[in-house]
Design an enzyme around this catalytic site. Structure first.
Site, PDB file in Angstrom:
ATOM      1  N   ASN A   1      23.869  46.295  45.260  1.00 53.81           N
ATOM      2  CA  ASN A   1      24.434  47.066  46.367  1.00 53.81           C
ATOM      3  C   ASN A   1      24.805  46.199  47.565  1.00 53.81           C
ATOM      4  OD1 ASN A   1      21.469  47.138  45.985  1.00 53.81           O
ATOM      5  ND2 ASN A   1      21.460  47.861  48.088  1.00 53.81           N
TER       6      ASN A   1
ATOM      7  N   SER B   1      23.562  58.146  41.236  1.00 50.87           N
ATOM      8  CA  SER B   1      23.446  58.966  42.443  1.00 50.87           C
ATOM      9  C   SER B   1      24.793  59.585  42.800  1.00 50.87           C
ATOM     10  CB  SER B   1      22.945  58.088  43.591  1.00 50.87           C
ATOM     11  OG  SER B   1      22.977  58.810  44.805  1.00 50.87           O
TER      12      SER B   1
ATOM     13  N   THR C   1      13.449  74.230  41.168  1.00 51.77           N
ATOM     14  CA  THR C   1      14.648  75.054  40.975  1.00 51.77           C
ATOM     15  C   THR C   1      15.889  74.176  41.048  1.00 51.77           C
ATOM     16  OG1 THR C   1      13.554  76.992  41.858  1.00 51.77           O
ATOM     17  CG2 THR C   1      15.969  76.995  41.931  1.00 51.77           C
TER      18      THR C   1
ATOM     19  N   CYS D   1      17.835  41.463  62.125  1.00 56.18           N
ATOM     20  CA  CYS D   1      17.897  42.325  63.306  1.00 56.18           C
ATOM     21  C   CYS D   1      18.384  43.734  62.968  1.00 56.18           C
ATOM     22  CB  CYS D   1      18.817  41.722  64.356  1.00 56.18           C
ATOM     23  SG  CYS D   1      18.299  40.101  64.922  1.00 56.18           S
TER      24      CYS D   1
HETATM   25  C1  LIG Z   1      21.460  50.265  43.905  1.00 57.32           C
HETATM   26  C2  LIG Z   1      20.935  51.501  44.558  1.00 57.32           C
HETATM   27  N1  LIG Z   1      19.893  52.152  44.010  1.00 57.32           N
HETATM   28  C3  LIG Z   1      19.398  53.279  44.549  1.00 57.32           C
HETATM   29  C4  LIG Z   1      19.915  53.826  45.706  1.00 57.32           C
HETATM   30  C5  LIG Z   1      19.317  55.069  46.274  1.00 57.32           C
HETATM   31  O1  LIG Z   1      20.083  56.194  45.974  1.00 57.32           O
HETATM   32  P1  LIG Z   1      19.924  57.542  46.828  1.00 57.32           P
HETATM   33  O2  LIG Z   1      20.481  57.251  48.175  1.00 57.32           O
HETATM   34  O3  LIG Z   1      20.711  58.554  46.071  1.00 57.32           O
HETATM   35  O4  LIG Z   1      18.477  57.882  46.872  1.00 57.32           O
HETATM   36  C6  LIG Z   1      21.003  53.176  46.308  1.00 57.32           C
HETATM   37  C7  LIG Z   1      21.605  53.692  47.561  1.00 57.32           C
HETATM   38  O5  LIG Z   1      21.231  53.378  48.657  1.00 57.32           O
HETATM   39  C8  LIG Z   1      21.517  51.990  45.730  1.00 57.32           C
HETATM   40  O6  LIG Z   1      22.537  51.324  46.275  1.00 57.32           O
HETATM   41  S1  FES Z   2      16.312  42.183  66.583  1.00 54.93           S
HETATM   42 FE1  FES Z   2      16.641  40.092  66.356  1.00 54.93          FE
HETATM   43  S2  FES Z   2      17.068  39.477  68.401  1.00 54.93           S
HETATM   44 FE2  FES Z   2      16.965  41.582  68.547  1.00 54.93          FE
END
Ligand SMILES: Cc1ncc(COP(=O)(O)O)c(C=O)c1O
Ligand code: FES
Lengths: 385, 126
Positions: free
Chosen positions: A151, A199, A237, A325
């Site tokens: 991802n 998903s 459900t 961050c």
């Molecule tokens: C690779 C991967 N697995 C799982 C998820 C989780 O899916 P969901 O947001 O439907 O719970 C995500 C999304 O954030 C994802 O990118």
């Molecule tokens: S969270 Fe990294 S400097 Fe602010």
């Protein structure tokens, strides 16, 4: 101001066709699929038909499809469900260092219960080596879980080869295909997987609905206990409207996959090339070729990701980052670190993920906007040039 | 998530840069997320007459850096030493809870720059 959404790996809008298919199941066809009467039967028919559609799209049998609340639940169910049901056979699980937290943290939660987890490493492009999976194999290994496509950096794993390793050893193989369905061909037989998570909201379907494919014969414990829905494998459900929407979304995504991927890959290559040409000291993260068609992810040296995102947002561009961050934990993305990027380089992470509505003009707008932002931030950085 | 003041200082940061003949320079790294801030001051007659910063960090880190340089200008060393991270955050109309640590960076860099200034002065008079 122009608004350009480039965060499709986070979520996608619901397609109008999907919404249209769902609407009646909130209103006139509101029945509970477990009820005997005509209202219930109407809902049951919709769930059954949706299951057929999903099964056909993935090359599975309808009885192998379990509807869930999303990718996270599918991953949790696959990993914990297989682990608990097969404990007598062994307590070792193999996964990778770049999994989504839904997989990684499910595995870690099993460590607390006495399971042992091996996290196989990845190379600099984020790829898992099937040989590393083979060497990690033990007599007590019961499950391998490796994601189909990442991802964050979009790297596509050699799932077919890893599936062979699993099959030779008679070990169950799960893949998280949340990012790949619609972007890549996904067929459970061709991939050779025993379990597969998906998903709705990543493929222009609704949020809060997902699916787990479980091959016939795989021993798995239910995650949700209750009213015996989904043949006792997932109580609760049925989210009928969600299921109908998911089925429509998957049907369209699979139907249009080739064309969609080609279009996105062209925009992605334009974006990647443009960024690499215009901005110095930038690293393309992920695999140069084996990557999701919509994924363009980078690390810009000497600048920090959140400040890039804020600046892009001020110009109407929506992206994301794996910088420390931007994370709640203030740790850089485990994916970037696993790929061997130094902490300070991971700091400059930016992920842009394309989707259906993006155009060449959008890409051009980013290419016109981003270099100035990076230059300005670098001028402000003590490491800047 | 950020106040308007934070966004203002983030988009139009004041006093970015170096002071070539600075009287004190403080560089601090944020142990929590790895950011770095460098702050330089110019002192005349016990007063800070100029301050400039460079920061490698998030929006909050940049905004607090900018704010602290504004706050110290014209202050005596003693007054400047009293500027706390809390005061910087308050001057920005607050920071999100998970970003409070970024304001430490700015206050720490300032205190380090003053320490550097004092050490240089001591070295001169010794
Ligand atoms: C690779 C991967 N697995 C799982 C998820 C989780 O899916 P969901 O947001 O439907 O719970 C995500 C999304 O954030 C994802 O990118
Ligand atoms: S969270 Fe990294 S400097 Fe602010």
């Amino acid at each position: 101001m122009r608004r350009v959404y480039l965060d499709h790996a986070a979520t996608t809008p619901v397609r109008p066709e999907v919404l249209d298919a769902m609407v009646p199941f909130f209103t006139e066809k509101f029945g509970n699929a477990s009820s005997i009467h005509s209202f219930g039967r109407e809902a049951r028919t919709a769930v059954d038909e949706s299951r057929d559609v999903v099964a056909r799209a993935l090359g599975a049998d309808p009885a192998e499809i379990i509807f869930t609340s999303g990718g996270t639940e599918s991953d949790n169910t696959a990993i914990k469900g297989v682990a608990l049901a097969n404990r007598k056979k062994g307590n070792h699980i193999i996964t990778s260092a770049v999994e989504h937290h839904a997989v990684m943290d499910s595995c870690k939660s099993l460590e607390q219960l006495g399971f042992e987890i091996t996290f196989v490493p990845v190379d600099g492009t984020g790829m898992v080596s099937p040989d590393d999976v083979r060497s990690a194999m033990r007599p007590d290994t019961i499950l391998i879980s490796i994601m189909h496509a990442n991802n964050e950096v979009g790297t596509i794993q050699p799932i077919e080869e890893i599936a062979k390793v699993a099959r030779e050893a008679g070990v169950y193989f799960h893949t998280d295909a949340v990012q790949s369905v619609g972007n890549l061909p996904v067929n459970v037989e061709q991939l050779g997987v025993d379990l597969l998570s998906l998903s709705g909201h990543k493929l222009y379907g609704p949020k809060g609905i997902g699916m787990l494919y479980v091959r016939k014969g795989v021993k798995i414990s239910p995650y949700m206990h209750g009213g015996g829905q989904e043949r006792g494998r997932r109580a609760g459900t049925e989210n009928v409207a969600g299921i109908v929407g998911l089925a429509k979304a998957i049907e369209l995504a699979v139907e249009e996959q080739g064309e969609y991927a080609r279009r996105l890959a062209r925009l992605r290559d334009m974006l990647i090339r443009g960024v690499m040409d215009r901005i110095p000291d930038v690293v393309l993260t992920g695999h140069p070729e084996r990557r999701l068609p919509g994924n363009a992810s980078f690390c810009f040296k000497f600048v920090e990701g959140e400040s890039i995102l804020l600046n892009l947002d001020l110009q109407g561009i929506a992206g994301s980052s794996g910088s420390a961050c931007t994370s709640g934990s203030l740790e850089p993305s485990h994916v970037l670190l696993a790929m061997g990027l130094p902490h300070e380089v991971a700091h400059g992470s930016l992920r842009l993920t394309l989707g259906r509505d993006n155009t060449e003009e959008d890409v051009q707008y980013v290419l016109d906007t981003l270099p100035g932002i990076i230059e300005r931030l670098r001028a402000m950085s003590p490491f800047g040039r | 998530m950020y106040s308007q003041k934070v966004m203002d200082h983030f988009t139009n940061p004041r006093n970015v840069g170096d002071i070539p003949d600075a009287d004190g320079v403080g560089t601090v790294g944020n142990p929590i997320c790895g950011d770095v801030m460098k702050l330089a001051i110019k002192v005349r007659g016990g007063r800070i007459v100029d301050a400039k910063f460079k920061t490698f960090g998030c929006g909050a880190a940049i905004a607090t850096s900018s704010m602290v340089t504004e706050m110290v200008k014209g202050k005596t060393i003693e007054e400047a030493l009293k500027i706390s991270n809390k005061a910087v955050a308050e001057a920005l109309d607050g920071l999100p809870a998970n970003k409070l640590h970024c304001s430490n960076l700015a206050a720490d860099a300032l205190h380090k720059a003053i320490e550097d200034y004092r050490q240089r002065k001591q070295a001169e008079s010794a």
